[in-house]
Design an enzyme around this catalytic site. Structure first.
Site, short mmCIF file in Angstrom:
data_model
loop_
_atom_site.label_atom_id
_atom_site.label_comp_id
_atom_site.label_asym_id
_atom_site.label_seq_id
_atom_site.Cartn_x
_atom_site.Cartn_y
_atom_site.Cartn_z
N LYS A 250 0.82 -1.23 0.00
CA LYS A 250 0.00 0.00 0.00
C LYS A 250 0.85 1.28 0.00
CE LYS A 250 -3.75 -2.17 2.60
NZ LYS A 250 -4.73 -2.02 3.68
N ASP B 239 -9.83 2.13 2.47
CA ASP B 239 -9.83 1.57 3.83
C ASP B 239 -10.60 2.46 4.81
OD1 ASP B 239 -8.48 -0.83 3.42
OD2 ASP B 239 -6.51 0.05 3.74
P1 NDP Z 1 1.99 -2.19 10.74
O1 NDP Z 1 3.03 -3.25 10.79
O2 NDP Z 1 2.18 -1.00 9.86
O3 NDP Z 1 1.78 -1.63 12.26
C1 NDP Z 1 1.68 -2.50 13.32
C2 NDP Z 1 1.23 -1.77 14.58
O4 NDP Z 1 0.94 -2.75 15.57
C3 NDP Z 1 2.27 -0.82 15.16
O5 NDP Z 1 1.60 0.26 15.78
C4 NDP Z 1 2.94 -1.72 16.21
O6 NDP Z 1 3.49 -1.00 17.30
C5 NDP Z 1 1.75 -2.48 16.73
N1 NDP Z 1 2.12 -3.75 17.34
C6 NDP Z 1 2.61 -4.84 16.71
N2 NDP Z 1 2.82 -5.83 17.60
C7 NDP Z 1 2.43 -5.35 18.82
C8 NDP Z 1 2.39 -5.89 20.13
N3 NDP Z 1 2.81 -7.14 20.36
N4 NDP Z 1 1.94 -5.13 21.13
C9 NDP Z 1 1.51 -3.86 20.90
N5 NDP Z 1 1.53 -3.28 19.67
C10 NDP Z 1 1.99 -4.03 18.66
O7 NDP Z 1 0.62 -2.95 10.42
P2 NDP Z 1 -0.68 -2.34 9.74
O8 NDP Z 1 -0.88 -1.00 10.31
O9 NDP Z 1 -0.60 -2.50 8.27
O10 NDP Z 1 -1.84 -3.36 10.22
C11 NDP Z 1 -2.28 -3.38 11.56
C12 NDP Z 1 -3.48 -4.31 11.72
O11 NDP Z 1 -4.62 -3.83 11.03
C13 NDP Z 1 -3.21 -5.72 11.17
O12 NDP Z 1 -3.62 -6.64 12.13
C14 NDP Z 1 -4.09 -5.81 9.95
O13 NDP Z 1 -4.55 -7.14 9.77
C15 NDP Z 1 -5.24 -4.88 10.31
N6 NDP Z 1 -5.92 -4.34 9.13
C16 NDP Z 1 -7.21 -4.70 8.89
C17 NDP Z 1 -7.89 -4.23 7.80
C18 NDP Z 1 -9.31 -4.64 7.56
O14 NDP Z 1 -9.81 -4.44 6.43
N7 NDP Z 1 -10.01 -5.16 8.54
C19 NDP Z 1 -7.23 -3.32 6.81
C20 NDP Z 1 -5.86 -2.99 7.17
C21 NDP Z 1 -5.25 -3.51 8.27
P3 NDP Z 1 5.04 -0.53 17.31
O15 NDP Z 1 5.09 0.80 16.62
O16 NDP Z 1 5.31 -0.45 18.76
O17 NDP Z 1 5.84 -1.59 16.61
#
Ligand code: NDP
Length: 306
Positions: free
Chosen positions: A89, A127
């Site tokens: 994306k 989205d």
């Molecule tokens: P990114 O990898 O860009 O971001 C991940 C985020 O999750 C960061 O803020 C990260 O924090 C946090 N994170 C990861 N692991 C942990 C943990 N163990 N504890 C706390 N925070 C954590 O991912 P995306 O933003 O692309 O996607 C995020 C979620 O959204 C996914 O699960 C995806 O499936 C979902 N999604 C759903 C959609 C839908 O249509 N329903 C569409 C798009 C996404 P940090 O900065 O600290 O690493």
């Protein structure tokens, strides 16, 4: 061509199909339910209008280094539309192969939908629409005027935050594990906040100033795996109104289980997936699409997995 198969760049090199083709690109993509959802909608459209009889939606496994060639080939082979998912994306947003980007997607810095044009791909982001419509459908909540506590600072959180600002939330509180990433997001959002108060906080220490009755939206990936930690302790927040988890697989994350234990209205992200897909299909068809057929197909796919 088999809409249930997962294709690769090598397949695209030799692709030859007379009908209208659509595709989703991702890495990994094997478990995407978008083909089932879109092909169900296309079958229903075709029952009413023969123009759609030869429309099909395919999935392609495309690692990030192959994205430029994939976009070039899909355009040359005249795919009408493409959906992009992880990790494409943001990459596509800056790709020279995308000729124009919808102004509403500019602040998001990411696109999930491409439409063919003679000049090159046109990029959109559906989205935010998916999230807003899913919240309304599942929880009866509008973003406009709501206090929102948003968990996460990655790509999905940025899209959700921009949607919150564009819809006019009353206030936006963003929590993220890593402060640096939170600060980065707050800086990116600042030009789009206008009069809306936007605050960041550490999810381990929720500030006393948090509003009561907020809508909590999880945009972290914490919850995808069963042993993931909770992105926030809901009991430490002042009486949230409802909880929406963008994750839909598993259907009930630990966060949603915690919301259930507290008796809070809650929903997972399947409705967001359905409505972002429906908006993409509207962009490609130029008309209304059978959203309910897409939702049924999405639910059936998920039920088949659990
Ligand atoms: P990114 O990898 O860009 O971001 C991940 C985020 O999750 C960061 O803020 C990260 O924090 C946090 N994170 C990861 N692991 C942990 C943990 N163990 N504890 C706390 N925070 C954590 O991912 P995306 O933003 O692309 O996607 C995020 C979620 O959204 C996914 O699960 C995806 O499936 C979902 N999604 C759903 C959609 C839908 O249509 N329903 C569409 C798009 C996404 P940090 O900065 O600290 O690493």
């Amino acid at each position: 061509m088999d809409a249930a198969r997962t294709y690769s760049l090598a397949d695209l090199e030799t692709w030859s199909r007379p009908g209208v083709s659509l595709a989703v690109l991702g890495h990994p993509i094997k478990h995407s339910i978008s083909p089932a959802m879109h092909n169900a909608a296309l079958a229903e459209l075709a029952r009413a209008d023969a123009r759609f009889a030869d429309w099909r939606y395919f999935r392609f496994e495309v690692p990030p280094e192959e994205l430029p060639r994939a976009l070039e080939l899909l355009h040359a082979k005249r795919f009408l539309g493409v959906n992009l998912t992880v990790p494409h994306k943001i990459l596509a947003f800056t790709s020279p192969r995308v000729a124009a980007i919808d102004p509403a997607a500019q602040p998001v810095g990411a696109i999930n939908t491409l439409r063919w044009s003679a000049a090159g791909w046109e990029g959109f982001n559906t989205d935010g629409h998916g999230l807003a419509t899913g919240l309304h459908e599942d929880l009866g909540r509008a973003l406009a005027g709501a206090h929102v506590i948003l968990l996460g600072a990655g790509g999905a959180a940025r899209g959700a935050a921009i949607e919150c600002l564009q819809q006019g939330v009353a206030s936006l509180w963003i929590a993220n594990r890593t402060r640096e990433n939170l600060d980065g997001l707050l800086t990116q959002l600042a030009p789009f906040a206008g009069e809306i108060p936007v605050h960041g906080f550490d999810p381990r220490t929720p500030p006393p100033a948090l509003p009561r009755g907020a809508l909590v939206i999880n945009a972290t990936s914490a919850g995808l795996k069963p042993d993931d930690p909770l992105p926030v302790d809901l009991a430490a927040l002042p009486a949230p109104a409802a909880v929406y988890d963008m994750i839909y697989n598993p259907p009930e994350t630990r966060l949603l289980a915690a919301a259930r234990a507290l008796g809070l209205p809650r929903a997972n992200g399947l409705s967001m997936l359905v409505h972002q897909g429906a908006r993409s299909l509207e962009i490609w068809t130029g008309g209304p699409v059978p959203v309910e057929a897409m939702a049924r197909a999405a639910r059936a796919e998920m039920a088949g997995r659990h």
